[in-house]
Design an enzyme around this catalytic site. Structure first.
Site, PDB file in Angstrom:
ATOM      1  N   SER A  15     -42.402  -2.655  -3.779  1.00 33.78           N
ATOM      2  CA  SER A  15     -41.529  -2.915  -3.105  1.00 33.78           C
ATOM      3  C   SER A  15     -40.556  -2.221  -3.994  1.00 33.78           C
ATOM      4  O   SER A  15     -41.025  -1.907  -5.199  1.00 33.78           O
ATOM      5  CB  SER A  15     -40.814  -4.214  -2.962  1.00 33.78           C
ATOM      6  OG  SER A  15     -39.461  -4.817  -2.781  1.00 33.78           O
ATOM      7  N   TYR A 163     -34.570 -13.580 -19.146  1.00 38.21           N
ATOM      8  CA  TYR A 163     -34.695 -12.529 -17.787  1.00 38.21           C
ATOM      9  C   TYR A 163     -35.095 -10.585 -19.415  1.00 38.21           C
ATOM     10  O   TYR A 163     -35.589 -10.335 -19.029  1.00 38.21           O
ATOM     11  CB  TYR A 163     -34.372 -11.600 -17.122  1.00 38.21           C
ATOM     12  CG  TYR A 163     -34.079 -10.574 -16.305  1.00 38.21           C
ATOM     13  CD1 TYR A 163     -35.373 -10.095 -15.775  1.00 38.21           C
ATOM     14  CD2 TYR A 163     -33.239  -9.569 -16.592  1.00 38.21           C
ATOM     15  CE1 TYR A 163     -35.493  -9.043 -15.034  1.00 38.21           C
ATOM     16  CE2 TYR A 163     -33.947  -8.358 -15.715  1.00 38.21           C
ATOM     17  CZ  TYR A 163     -34.159  -7.915 -15.251  1.00 38.21           C
ATOM     18  OH  TYR A 163     -35.004  -6.490 -14.610  1.00 38.21           O
TER      19      TYR A 163
HETATM   20  C1  LIG Z   1     -32.230  -7.093 -12.128  1.00 36.08           C
HETATM   21  C2  LIG Z   1     -31.841  -6.059 -13.413  1.00 36.08           C
HETATM   22  O1  LIG Z   1     -32.402  -5.929 -15.041  1.00 36.08           O
HETATM   23  C3  LIG Z   1     -30.563  -5.396 -13.802  1.00 36.08           C
HETATM   24  C4  LIG Z   1     -28.946  -6.651 -14.532  1.00 36.08           C
HETATM   25  O2  LIG Z   1     -29.564  -7.551 -15.017  1.00 36.08           O
HETATM   26  S1  LIG Z   1     -28.363  -6.833 -13.183  1.00 36.08           S
HETATM   27  C5  LIG Z   1     -27.638  -7.737 -14.111  1.00 36.08           C
HETATM   28  C6  LIG Z   1     -27.715  -9.718 -13.478  1.00 36.08           C
HETATM   29  N1  LIG Z   1     -26.346 -10.501 -13.558  1.00 36.08           N
HETATM   30  C7  LIG Z   1     -27.178 -11.410 -13.452  1.00 36.08           C
HETATM   31  O3  LIG Z   1     -27.751 -11.845 -12.821  1.00 36.08           O
HETATM   32  C8  LIG Z   1     -26.155 -12.050 -13.799  1.00 36.08           C
HETATM   33  C9  LIG Z   1     -26.660 -13.868 -14.508  1.00 36.08           C
HETATM   34  N2  LIG Z   1     -25.716 -14.262 -13.849  1.00 36.08           N
HETATM   35  C10 LIG Z   1     -24.888 -15.560 -13.347  1.00 36.08           C
HETATM   36  O4  LIG Z   1     -25.561 -15.093 -11.997  1.00 36.08           O
HETATM   37  C11 LIG Z   1     -24.389 -16.474 -13.479  1.00 36.08           C
HETATM   38  O5  LIG Z   1     -23.628 -16.307 -14.678  1.00 36.08           O
HETATM   39  C12 LIG Z   1     -24.977 -17.982 -13.306  1.00 36.08           C
HETATM   40  C13 LIG Z   1     -25.629 -18.120 -12.019  1.00 36.08           C
HETATM   41  C14 LIG Z   1     -26.012 -18.091 -14.343  1.00 36.08           C
HETATM   42  C15 LIG Z   1     -23.798 -18.942 -13.521  1.00 36.08           C
HETATM   43  O6  LIG Z   1     -24.300 -20.227 -13.373  1.00 36.08           O
HETATM   44  P1  LIG Z   1     -22.486 -21.417 -12.654  1.00 36.08           P
HETATM   45  O7  LIG Z   1     -24.140 -21.793 -11.400  1.00 36.08           O
HETATM   46  O8  LIG Z   1     -21.945 -20.809 -12.077  1.00 36.08           O
HETATM   47  O9  LIG Z   1     -22.790 -21.819 -13.971  1.00 36.08           O
HETATM   48  P2  LIG Z   1     -21.802 -22.934 -14.002  1.00 36.08           P
HETATM   49  O10 LIG Z   1     -21.773 -23.035 -15.852  1.00 36.08           O
HETATM   50  O11 LIG Z   1     -21.542 -24.017 -13.178  1.00 36.08           O
HETATM   51  O12 LIG Z   1     -20.416 -21.986 -14.414  1.00 36.08           O
HETATM   52  C16 LIG Z   1     -19.370 -21.811 -13.754  1.00 36.08           C
HETATM   53  C17 LIG Z   1     -18.506 -21.240 -15.028  1.00 36.08           C
HETATM   54  O13 LIG Z   1     -18.825 -19.974 -15.839  1.00 36.08           O
HETATM   55  C18 LIG Z   1     -18.417 -18.899 -15.415  1.00 36.08           C
HETATM   56  N3  LIG Z   1     -18.950 -17.921 -15.340  1.00 36.08           N
HETATM   57  C19 LIG Z   1     -20.415 -17.663 -14.880  1.00 36.08           C
HETATM   58  N4  LIG Z   1     -20.706 -16.433 -15.003  1.00 36.08           N
HETATM   59  C20 LIG Z   1     -19.660 -15.796 -15.574  1.00 36.08           C
HETATM   60  C21 LIG Z   1     -19.441 -13.965 -16.173  1.00 36.08           C
HETATM   61  N5  LIG Z   1     -20.449 -13.379 -15.680  1.00 36.08           N
HETATM   62  N6  LIG Z   1     -18.382 -14.306 -16.614  1.00 36.08           N
HETATM   63  C22 LIG Z   1     -17.735 -14.827 -17.071  1.00 36.08           C
HETATM   64  N7  LIG Z   1     -17.526 -16.633 -16.593  1.00 36.08           N
HETATM   65  C23 LIG Z   1     -18.797 -16.615 -16.268  1.00 36.08           C
HETATM   66  C24 LIG Z   1     -17.198 -19.143 -14.441  1.00 36.08           C
HETATM   67  O14 LIG Z   1     -16.008 -18.582 -14.426  1.00 36.08           O
HETATM   68  C25 LIG Z   1     -16.846 -21.047 -14.381  1.00 36.08           C
HETATM   69  O15 LIG Z   1     -15.928 -21.111 -15.051  1.00 36.08           O
HETATM   70  P3  LIG Z   1     -15.744 -22.377 -15.773  1.00 36.08           P
HETATM   71  O16 LIG Z   1     -16.305 -23.267 -15.305  1.00 36.08           O
HETATM   72  O17 LIG Z   1     -14.434 -22.369 -16.339  1.00 36.08           O
HETATM   73  O18 LIG Z   1     -14.984 -22.867 -13.924  1.00 36.08           O
HETATM   74  N1  LIG Z   2     -33.376  -3.185  -8.968  1.00 32.18           N
HETATM   75  C1  LIG Z   2     -32.552  -3.083 -11.007  1.00 32.18           C
HETATM   76  O1  LIG Z   2     -31.611  -2.498 -10.347  1.00 32.18           O
HETATM   77  C2  LIG Z   2     -33.092  -3.249 -11.113  1.00 32.18           C
HETATM   78  C3  LIG Z   2     -35.278  -3.237 -11.402  1.00 32.18           C
HETATM   79  N2  LIG Z   2     -35.454  -3.504 -12.607  1.00 32.18           N
HETATM   80  C4  LIG Z   2     -37.084  -3.791 -12.695  1.00 32.18           C
HETATM   81  O2  LIG Z   2     -37.390  -3.426 -11.821  1.00 32.18           O
HETATM   82  C5  LIG Z   2     -39.154  -2.879 -11.709  1.00 32.18           C
HETATM   83  C6  LIG Z   2     -39.154  -3.650 -10.184  1.00 32.18           C
HETATM   84  O3  LIG Z   2     -38.046  -4.255  -9.824  1.00 32.18           O
HETATM   85  P1  LIG Z   2     -37.569  -3.823  -8.171  1.00 32.18           P
HETATM   86  O4  LIG Z   2     -38.021  -3.096  -7.513  1.00 32.18           O
HETATM   87  O5  LIG Z   2     -36.119  -4.017  -8.225  1.00 32.18           O
HETATM   88  O6  LIG Z   2     -37.806  -5.183  -7.254  1.00 32.18           O
HETATM   89  P2  LIG Z   2     -38.205  -5.820  -6.551  1.00 32.18           P
HETATM   90  O7  LIG Z   2     -38.172  -7.594  -6.212  1.00 32.18           O
HETATM   91  O8  LIG Z   2     -37.962  -5.248  -4.717  1.00 32.18           O
HETATM   92  O9  LIG Z   2     -39.785  -5.614  -6.718  1.00 32.18           O
HETATM   93  C7  LIG Z   2     -40.852  -6.213  -7.616  1.00 32.18           C
HETATM   94  C8  LIG Z   2     -41.727  -6.206  -6.717  1.00 32.18           C
HETATM   95  O10 LIG Z   2     -42.661  -7.137  -7.642  1.00 32.18           O
HETATM   96  C9  LIG Z   2     -44.046  -7.896  -7.124  1.00 32.18           C
HETATM   97  N3  LIG Z   2     -44.338  -8.919  -7.551  1.00 32.18           N
HETATM   98  C10 LIG Z   2     -43.381  -9.961  -8.789  1.00 32.18           C
HETATM   99  N4  LIG Z   2     -43.840 -11.168  -9.225  1.00 32.18           N
HETATM  100  C11 LIG Z   2     -45.263 -10.256  -9.082  1.00 32.18           C
HETATM  101  C12 LIG Z   2     -47.163 -11.037  -9.966  1.00 32.18           C
HETATM  102  N5  LIG Z   2     -46.870 -11.718 -10.605  1.00 32.18           N
HETATM  103  N6  LIG Z   2     -47.731  -9.932  -9.582  1.00 32.18           N
HETATM  104  C13 LIG Z   2     -47.737  -8.853  -8.978  1.00 32.18           C
HETATM  105  N7  LIG Z   2     -46.450  -7.809  -8.378  1.00 32.18           N
HETATM  106  C14 LIG Z   2     -45.251  -9.043  -8.286  1.00 32.18           C
HETATM  107  C15 LIG Z   2     -42.435  -8.185  -6.010  1.00 32.18           C
HETATM  108  O11 LIG Z   2     -43.712  -9.032  -5.154  1.00 32.18           O
HETATM  109  C16 LIG Z   2     -42.634  -7.332  -5.438  1.00 32.18           C
HETATM  110  O12 LIG Z   2     -42.823  -6.814  -4.970  1.00 32.18           O
HETATM  111  C17 LIG Z   2     -39.079  -5.662 -12.315  1.00 32.18           C
HETATM  112  O13 LIG Z   2     -39.745  -5.386 -13.258  1.00 32.18           O
HETATM  113  C18 LIG Z   2     -37.474  -5.454 -12.516  1.00 32.18           C
HETATM  114  O14 LIG Z   2     -37.372  -6.249 -13.285  1.00 32.18           O
HETATM  115  C19 LIG Z   2     -34.822  -3.934 -14.056  1.00 32.18           C
HETATM  116  C20 LIG Z   2     -33.506  -3.138 -14.497  1.00 32.18           C
HETATM  117  C21 LIG Z   2     -32.373  -2.611 -12.907  1.00 32.18           C
END
Ligand SMILES: CC(=O)CC(=O)SCCNC(=O)CCNC(=O)[C@H](O)C(C)(C)COP(=O)(O)OP(=O)(O)OC[C@H]1O[C@@H](n2cnc3c(N)ncnc32)[C@H](O)[C@@H]1OP(=O)(O)O
Ligand SMILES: NC(=O)C1=CN([C@@H]2O[C@H](COP(=O)(O)OP(=O)(O)OC[C@H]3O[C@@H](n4cnc5c(N)ncnc54)[C@H](O)[C@@H]3O)[C@@H](O)[C@H]2O)C=CC1
Length: 256
Positions: A15, A163
């Site tokens: 994936s 994370y």
């Molecule tokens: C994949 C990668 O590698 C790349 C990345 O990282 S991509 C970026 C990914 N980012 C994320 O996943 C963000 C993760 N965080 C979240 O999804 C949310 O913050 C969370 C689900 C953890 C919040 O949880 P929630 O259940 O809404 O929390 P809860 O305490 O009930 O939150 C609500 C409160 O927090 C605030 N809040 C939540 N997230 C916030 C944020 N990012 N900024 C500011 N305020 C925030 C809300 O506005 C709300 O405020 P009030 O309490 O005043 O009403």
């Molecule tokens: N998509 C994005 O924006 C970003 C992704 N990453 C990282 O990149 C990597 C790949 O992510 P994506 O391709 O976006 O996610 P994805 O969810 O598409 O792929 C992740 C894959 O890892 C496999 N996987 C999960 N747990 C496993 C385990 N215990 N053993 C073997 N395989 C396992 C899943 O089955 C899946 O196929 C991850 O490490 C993620 O944290 C980092 C920064 C940003």
């Protein structure tokens, strides 16, 4: 090592970023072991990509599973030149959610560390053993390892304690592992991606994805998975890249 003679292992290869890496290396003539969970689409994806790829069901946290994948690389393709760690998982929960009066679950924290950090190290340590069997090239190189951290290792958002910790650990282990493996001609680099259009990011609500994409200076869009794979190839092909964590993020610095 020319790509057409390369044998690569890609975890999380069914994936997203892992799959794009599998496809790019296959297109360039490499042989690939795609390692992913048995519950993933790995089997079907591998079948659709031809004879130079084999799917092995692997949980990266299992020593036995990773050994099986490496034995497959050796028995089917004869060697291992490159290991790419893409397997990963995420959780989003505040350290303590005062609205719900709930602490972050310890099991969630442990699971994310186990897969992203321990799983990555498991693949690195076992891959190094097999790469060590290769004859060194003219530069003394026997193999290359590429890990996947995240920009969240450096600027994790609210809810990303587990994370971010898991990815910061991957960035942190990169230099000492490069030092450990240098005498044996094995390089290691870590990629810290920003926001890429994969199933992992598709799990976020549309509103959040759009907001996040707008916060990227340039280009203001999610990354294409092949842009990640392109960097894996560049690291693999450039003999001087070693011991470093490289951001690929359009200058994104995530806000809280
Ligand atoms: C994949 C990668 O590698 C790349 C990345 O990282 S991509 C970026 C990914 N980012 C994320 O996943 C963000 C993760 N965080 C979240 O999804 C949310 O913050 C969370 C689900 C953890 C919040 O949880 P929630 O259940 O809404 O929390 P809860 O305490 O009930 O939150 C609500 C409160 O927090 C605030 N809040 C939540 N997230 C916030 C944020 N990012 N900024 C500011 N305020 C925030 C809300 O506005 C709300 O405020 P009030 O309490 O005043 O009403
Ligand atoms: N998509 C994005 O924006 C970003 C992704 N990453 C990282 O990149 C990597 C790949 O992510 P994506 O391709 O976006 O996610 P994805 O969810 O598409 O792929 C992740 C894959 O890892 C496999 N996987 C999960 N747990 C496993 C385990 N215990 N053993 C073997 N395989 C396992 C899943 O089955 C899946 O196929 C991850 O490490 C993620 O944290 C980092 C920064 C940003």
């Amino acid at each position: 090592m020319s790509l057409s003679k390369t044998v690569a292992l890609v975890t999380g290869g069914a994936s997203g970023l892992g799959r794009a890496t599998v496809e790019r290396f296959l297109k360039n003539g490499a042989k690939v072991v795609m390692a992913d969970l048995g519950s993933s689409k790995g089997n079907d994806v591998a079948k659709s990509l031809g004879d130079n790829v084999v799917f092995v069901p692997v949980d990266v946290t299992s020593e036995a599973d990773v050994k099986t994948a490496l034995e497959t690389a050796k028995s089917k393709f004869g060697r291992l030149d490159l290991s790419v760690n893409c397997a990963g998982t995420a959780v989003a929960f505040k350290t303590y959610n005062f609205n719900k009066n709930l602490p972050h679950k310890l099991e969630d924290f442990q699971r994310v560390i186990m897969v992203n950090t321990v799983g990555t190290f498991n693949v690195i340590r076992l891959s190094a053993g097999l790469m060590g069997e290769n004859e060194p090239n003219q530069d003394g190189q026997r193999g290359v390892i590429v890990n996947t951290a995240s920009v969240a290792a450096f600027d994790g958002q609210i809810g990303q304690a587990a994370y971010s910790a898991s990815k910061a650990a991957v960035a942190g282990m990169t230099l000492p592992i490069a030092r450990d493996l240098s005498p044996h001609g094995i390089r290691i680099c870590t990629i810290a991606p920003g926001l890429f259009d994969t199933p992992m990011l598709q799990a976020l609500p549309d509103k959040v994805r759009t907001f996040l994409a707008k916060s990227i200076p340039f280009p203001q869009r999610l990354g294409h998975p092949d842009e990640y794979a392109q960097l894996v190839q560049a690291i693999y092909e450039n003999p001087l890249m070693n011991g470093e964590t490289i951001r690929i993020d359009g200058a994104l610095r995530m806000q809280p």
